[in-house]
Design an enzyme around this catalytic site. Structure first.
Site, PDB file in Angstrom:
ATOM      1  N   HIS A 410       0.926  -0.727  -0.013  1.00 47.29           N
ATOM      2  CA  HIS A 410       0.100   0.431   0.191  1.00 47.29           C
ATOM      3  C   HIS A 410       0.790   1.366  -0.265  1.00 47.29           C
ATOM      4  O   HIS A 410       1.463   1.307   0.893  1.00 47.29           O
ATOM      5  CB  HIS A 410      -0.923  -0.035   1.156  1.00 47.29           C
ATOM      6  CG  HIS A 410      -1.900   1.448   1.105  1.00 47.29           C
ATOM      7  ND1 HIS A 410      -1.987   2.246   2.247  1.00 47.29           N
ATOM      8  CD2 HIS A 410      -2.308   1.470   0.426  1.00 47.29           C
ATOM      9  CE1 HIS A 410      -3.080   2.760   1.695  1.00 47.29           C
ATOM     10  NE2 HIS A 410      -3.542   2.588   0.681  1.00 47.29           N
ATOM     11  N   GLU A 412      -0.110   4.739   0.040  1.00 46.60           N
ATOM     12  CA  GLU A 412      -0.821   5.951   0.530  1.00 46.60           C
ATOM     13  C   GLU A 412      -0.044   7.509   0.896  1.00 46.60           C
ATOM     14  O   GLU A 412       1.166   7.672   1.104  1.00 46.60           O
ATOM     15  CB  GLU A 412      -1.397   6.514   1.490  1.00 46.60           C
ATOM     16  CG  GLU A 412      -1.989   7.303   2.308  1.00 46.60           C
ATOM     17  CD  GLU A 412      -3.477   7.398   0.866  1.00 46.60           C
ATOM     18  OE1 GLU A 412      -4.695   6.945   0.699  1.00 46.60           O
ATOM     19  OE2 GLU A 412      -2.664   8.636   0.007  1.00 46.60           O
ATOM     20  N   HIS A 480      -6.336   4.262  -6.275  1.00 43.34           N
ATOM     21  CA  HIS A 480      -7.615   4.862  -5.742  1.00 43.34           C
ATOM     22  C   HIS A 480      -7.065   6.840  -5.125  1.00 43.34           C
ATOM     23  O   HIS A 480      -6.159   6.744  -5.495  1.00 43.34           O
ATOM     24  CB  HIS A 480      -7.670   4.138  -4.000  1.00 43.34           C
ATOM     25  CG  HIS A 480      -7.757   3.283  -3.933  1.00 43.34           C
ATOM     26  ND1 HIS A 480      -9.460   2.967  -2.925  1.00 43.34           N
ATOM     27  CD2 HIS A 480      -8.021   1.936  -4.752  1.00 43.34           C
ATOM     28  CE1 HIS A 480      -9.587   1.642  -3.070  1.00 43.34           C
ATOM     29  NE2 HIS A 480      -9.062   1.260  -4.525  1.00 43.34           N
ATOM     30  N   GLU A 481      -8.185   7.300  -5.516  1.00 37.93           N
ATOM     31  CA  GLU A 481      -7.765   8.530  -5.856  1.00 37.93           C
ATOM     32  C   GLU A 481      -7.587   8.979  -7.143  1.00 37.93           C
ATOM     33  O   GLU A 481      -7.618  10.024  -7.291  1.00 37.93           O
ATOM     34  CB  GLU A 481      -7.938   9.375  -4.758  1.00 37.93           C
ATOM     35  CG  GLU A 481      -8.360   9.204  -3.428  1.00 37.93           C
ATOM     36  CD  GLU A 481      -8.258   8.135  -2.407  1.00 37.93           C
ATOM     37  OE1 GLU A 481      -9.291   7.349  -2.199  1.00 37.93           O
ATOM     38  OE2 GLU A 481      -7.040   7.457  -2.462  1.00 37.93           O
ATOM     39  N   GLU A 499      -9.976   2.992  -8.529  1.00 37.78           N
ATOM     40  CA  GLU A 499     -11.400   2.959  -7.523  1.00 37.78           C
ATOM     41  C   GLU A 499     -11.847   4.565  -8.225  1.00 37.78           C
ATOM     42  O   GLU A 499     -12.850   4.791  -8.598  1.00 37.78           O
ATOM     43  CB  GLU A 499     -11.072   3.784  -5.877  1.00 37.78           C
ATOM     44  CG  GLU A 499     -12.365   4.330  -5.095  1.00 37.78           C
ATOM     45  CD  GLU A 499     -11.784   4.342  -4.163  1.00 37.78           C
ATOM     46  OE1 GLU A 499     -12.375   4.568  -2.946  1.00 37.78           O
ATOM     47  OE2 GLU A 499     -11.361   5.543  -3.778  1.00 37.78           O
ATOM     48  N   GLU A 505     -16.132   1.153   1.050  1.00 42.10           N
ATOM     49  CA  GLU A 505     -16.108   1.553   2.464  1.00 42.10           C
ATOM     50  C   GLU A 505     -17.276   3.145   2.718  1.00 42.10           C
ATOM     51  O   GLU A 505     -16.808   3.083   4.581  1.00 42.10           O
ATOM     52  CB  GLU A 505     -15.210   3.005   2.161  1.00 42.10           C
ATOM     53  CG  GLU A 505     -14.291   3.195   0.463  1.00 42.10           C
ATOM     54  CD  GLU A 505     -12.984   4.557   0.654  1.00 42.10           C
ATOM     55  OE1 GLU A 505     -12.192   3.411   1.034  1.00 42.10           O
ATOM     56  OE2 GLU A 505     -13.215   5.470   0.014  1.00 42.10           O
TER      57      GLU A 505
HETATM   58  C1  NOJ Z   1      -8.832   5.561   0.740  1.00 39.26           C
HETATM   59  C2  NOJ Z   1      -9.085   5.087  -0.367  1.00 39.26           C
HETATM   60  O1  NOJ Z   1      -9.904   4.481  -0.854  1.00 39.26           O
HETATM   61  C3  NOJ Z   1      -8.836   3.590   1.158  1.00 39.26           C
HETATM   62  O2  NOJ Z   1      -9.449   1.568   0.336  1.00 39.26           O
HETATM   63  C4  NOJ Z   1      -7.785   3.328   1.665  1.00 39.26           C
HETATM   64  O3  NOJ Z   1      -7.821   2.619   3.044  1.00 39.26           O
HETATM   65  C5  NOJ Z   1      -8.303   5.150   2.412  1.00 39.26           C
HETATM   66  N1  NOJ Z   1      -8.380   5.658   1.856  1.00 39.26           N
HETATM   67  C6  NOJ Z   1      -6.608   4.871   3.153  1.00 39.26           C
HETATM   68  O4  NOJ Z   1      -5.639   5.355   1.929  1.00 39.26           O
HETATM   69 CA    CA Z   2     -11.429   6.890  -1.709  1.00 38.76          CA
END
Ligand code: NOJ
Ligand code: CA
Length: 699
Positions: A410, A412, A480-481, A499, A505
């Site tokens: 992951h 982020e 994602h994002e 995503e 979520e």
């Molecule tokens: C948003 C993401 O969509 C989600 O999957 C993730 O757990 C959180 N951000 C933290 O990065």
């Molecule tokens: Ca998200």
């Protein structure tokens, strides 16, 4: 005098030119014309119905430089293609690419600048793009505005989300075009993003239904080195105008010739099902740039993830705030006692994955920085290589290898792009070292550097850069994002999913997604490509974790199973906690059985905002799987099984029980088995907010 002027304009601008072209099956009719001002227009009809009435094309370049009028047509070239191509992975194993192409070469009369507009007419729609050839008079330029129009024939019903430059994480509104009001009803926290230009901007894929019975979907294909296109809705004339994501100066794109824009796409059919079966967007993308694709594998995964969203665990290790990684002695921090990504829990998840045949485990919150990331808009938060003290990356890596389970890294980024890019080499070295084969990237928050947007040209290029780097290292990406997909997974098949929408979520920590959400997403967001929606939540109500909580998933449990078929993704998560799956082993069996890579797809019945029923055939066996979902209304279907192949199948039906209801009794399901053949019919009933999943295992 009038006559004389007309003659001049004919000579200059070919005013008389209005040509008609057809799709291979002749149902679609494209008209191209140039008016007395030298402006090129196109018009599209399906049989005798207007899809798009005469609509303008062109650009404003640099400050106020007209690149839409004073054109004359130099040449019109025509060609046809009909070919089948195999997919690396996907919803079907091969795709027919069949179209008639019209290439209109234009020259601006005084400036002598050239522009080519290429149209491809498929049986299920139209794609067109602009090509700026290499030329002396146009070398480097700024796109101030793209002027593409889609002039609709009436006040259609529309399924839309606001044209936010930074996020697609919205629920959909269904309204007439005249009632689009996209500045209203923003549901996402201002800390994250809110960059909506006005009250009549919507995102694509934009789904429409006309009163004369056409389903129309407008989007784009092959978005590279260019910003995202939104649509500005004229609520009186029903003309949609392209609006590109700007940078801080209001410029849209910085280009140099030769350059081709993304394709603008219009998918059209009299049947909603055909919109979901269209491969037009993929056909307009280039074949794989990655030569050896043998390492790219679809995967079904679990993760240390939902536990954080429901508040059981935390991403962060310590309860701190405002700590920068470079000044923190992580080894001596006091743990908060809730940290999710511990060595021990990861090993348990790996055991669970191995036991039930999952390909991979995602671990979020493994690396330092989570105390300081959210909404702080700092450049330097994550370094992507320093695990928390209770996460032994080496031990986890060895354990996963021994159990033949892959690990999903992951990253982020907290949308700090400059930070991520300068650390990318080291981050890749680290994950390769520890045998990870995929990355889930994340871009929560405002983009750093300030002034850029998630959907701008600068970010589009960032996403491509990460994909290309990942391909070099044989790594797959689930972003994602990120920017919403435009079929680029054909060109970069290591871009398994993204995503770029409002996922499951939201049901954990907000008012969530209404029951109709998943009946709209396949008609909108998924038209561009797979989505990491994260289906499979069994524990529907959140008061199970947080007494008093009103939050819940807005579906029944059976509908969560059906989503594995409805929401296509080649990297598909079984999102709930392992312990919740073990509470319902009979229902969990569907998740264990369902594949993530397909040979065939049949959309049996669909209506945007109401219901979808899809059957898919596994790519690697003779088995079929079916998913049916409804909105807040109860529905019944009698399904003909003629999509099955010859022979007997054991059908297992995972359906809502008679008393199930998404709100009052969402976890009530029933399972029934019977032997069926293709000449049988099956009746299913979906509860309010419900669904049904069926596996057909070949006997
Ligand atoms: C948003 C993401 O969509 C989600 O999957 C993730 O757990 C959180 N951000 C933290 O990065
Ligand atoms: Ca998200």
């Amino acid at each position: 005098m009038k006559k004389f002027l007309l003659l001049i304009s004919i000579l200059l601008f070919n005013v008389s030119i209005a040509q008609t072209y057809y799709s291979p099956d002749k149902n679609l009719q494209l008209n191209i014309s140039i008016n007395e001002k030298g402006e090129l227009h196109y018009q599209l009809k399906f049989k005798d119905k207007f899809v798009v009435k005469s609509s303008k094309l062109g650009f404003i370049l640099n400050e106020n430089d007209d690149f839409y009028s004073s054109f004359k047509i130099e040449n019109i070239g025509q060609s046809s293609v009909s070919e089948k191509w195999p997919t690396v992975w996907g919803e079907v194993d091969s795709i027919l690419n069949q179209f008639n192409e019209v290439k209109v070469a234009l020259k601006q009369v005084q400036s002598e600048r050239q522009l080519i507009i290429t149209f491809r007419i498929f049986n299920d729609g139209l794609g067109f793009r602009y090509e700026f050839p290499k030329q002396e008079n146009l070398k480097y330029f700024i796109v101030k505005d793209e002027l593409s129009e889609f002039s609709l024939s009436g006040n259609h019903e529309a399924f839309w989300i606001p044209g936010d430059y930074d996020s697609q994480e919205y629920t959909y509104t269904t309204s007439r075009l005249s009632e689009v009001n996209s500045a209203k009803g923003l549901s996402f926290d201002d800390i994250i993003v809110k960059s909506i230009p006005g009250n009549n901007f919507v995102q694509t894929p934009f789904m429409l239904k006309s009163d004369d019975g056409l389903y129309i979907n407008i989007h784009e294909a092959a978005l590279l080195d260019y910003p995202v296109m939104y649509l500005e809705v004229d609520k009186e004339s029903f003309v949609l105008r392209s609006h590109l994501c700007p940078d801080i100066f209001g410029n849209k794109a910085y280009l140099q010739t030769p350059f081709s824009t993304p394709w603008r796409t219009i998918i059209v059919s009299e049947k909603a099902e055909k919109i979901l079966e269209s491969n037009l967007i993929l056909n307009l993308n280039e074949p794989s740039k990655i030569k050896d694709v043998s390492w790219i594998k679809p995967q079904k995964y679990i993760g240390i993830w939902w536990g954080m969203h429901v508040g059981l665990y935390s991403w962060n290790y310590a309860d701190l705030d405002n700590i920068r990684i470079e000044t923190t002695d992580w080894k001596n921090l006091k743990p908060n006692g809730k940290h999710g990504a511990t060595t021990e829990r990861t090993k348990r998840y790996i055991d669970f994955a191995a036991k039930y045949g999952f390909d991979a485990v995602l671990i979020e919150g493994w690396n330092v920085g989570w105390e300081d990331w959210f909404g702080h808009w700092k450049e330097n938060v994550f370094d992507f290589i320093t695990p928390y003290p209770d996460f032994d990356v080496e031990e986890v890596s060895n354990y996963s290898k021994a159990k033949s389970v892959n690990l999903i890294m992951h990253h982020e980024t907290s949308a700090s792009i400059t930070n991520y890019e300068r650390r990318l080499d080291e981050a890749f070295r680290f994950l390769k070292n520890y045998n990870y084969n995929s990355i889930k990237t994340g871009y929560v928050g405002r983009i750093i550097p300030r002034g850029e947007h998630h959907d701008g040209q600068w970010m589009v290029n960032h996403f491509t850069r990460v994909l290309e780097k990942a391909a070099e290292e044989k790594i797959c990406i689930d972003s994602h994002e990120s920017v919403r997909p435009t079929g680029l997974h054909r060109t970069y098949p290591n871009w398994l999913s993204s995503e770029a929408s409002r996922g499951n979520e939201f049901n954990a920590w907000s008012e969530g997604n209404p029951p109709e959400h998943e009946t709209i997403l396949p008609f909108t967001r998924l038209i561009g490509g797979p989505m990491d929606y994260t289906p499979g939540i069994f524990q529907i109500k959140m008061d199970y974790y947080n007494p008093g909580s009103k939050f819940q998933v807005h579906t029944t449990l059976a509908k969560q199973l059906a989503l594995f078929v409805i929401m296509y993704s080649p990297i598909q998560m079984a999102a709930d906690l392992p312990e919740n799956y073990e509470r319902f082993p009979d229902a969990f069996q569907f998740i264990v059985d369902v594949p993530v890579d397909w040979q065939k797809k049949k959309v049996l019945s669909a209506e945007p905002g109401d219901f979808i029923v899809i059957a898919r055939k596994d790519r690697n066996s003779q088995n079929w799987f079916l998913g049916a979902v409804t909105d807040e209304n109860e529905r019944e279907f009698e399904l003909s099984l003629e999509f099955l192949d010859e022979g007997n199948y054991e059908a297992t039906l995972y359906c809502d029980s008679n008393d199930a209801n998404w709100k009052t009794n969402p976890m009530s399901y029933k399972i029934e088995k019977r032997v069926v053949t293709k000449s049988d019919k099956i009746k299913i009933r979906l509860a309010e907010g419900g669904g049904c999943a069926i596996s057909f295992i070949k006997k």
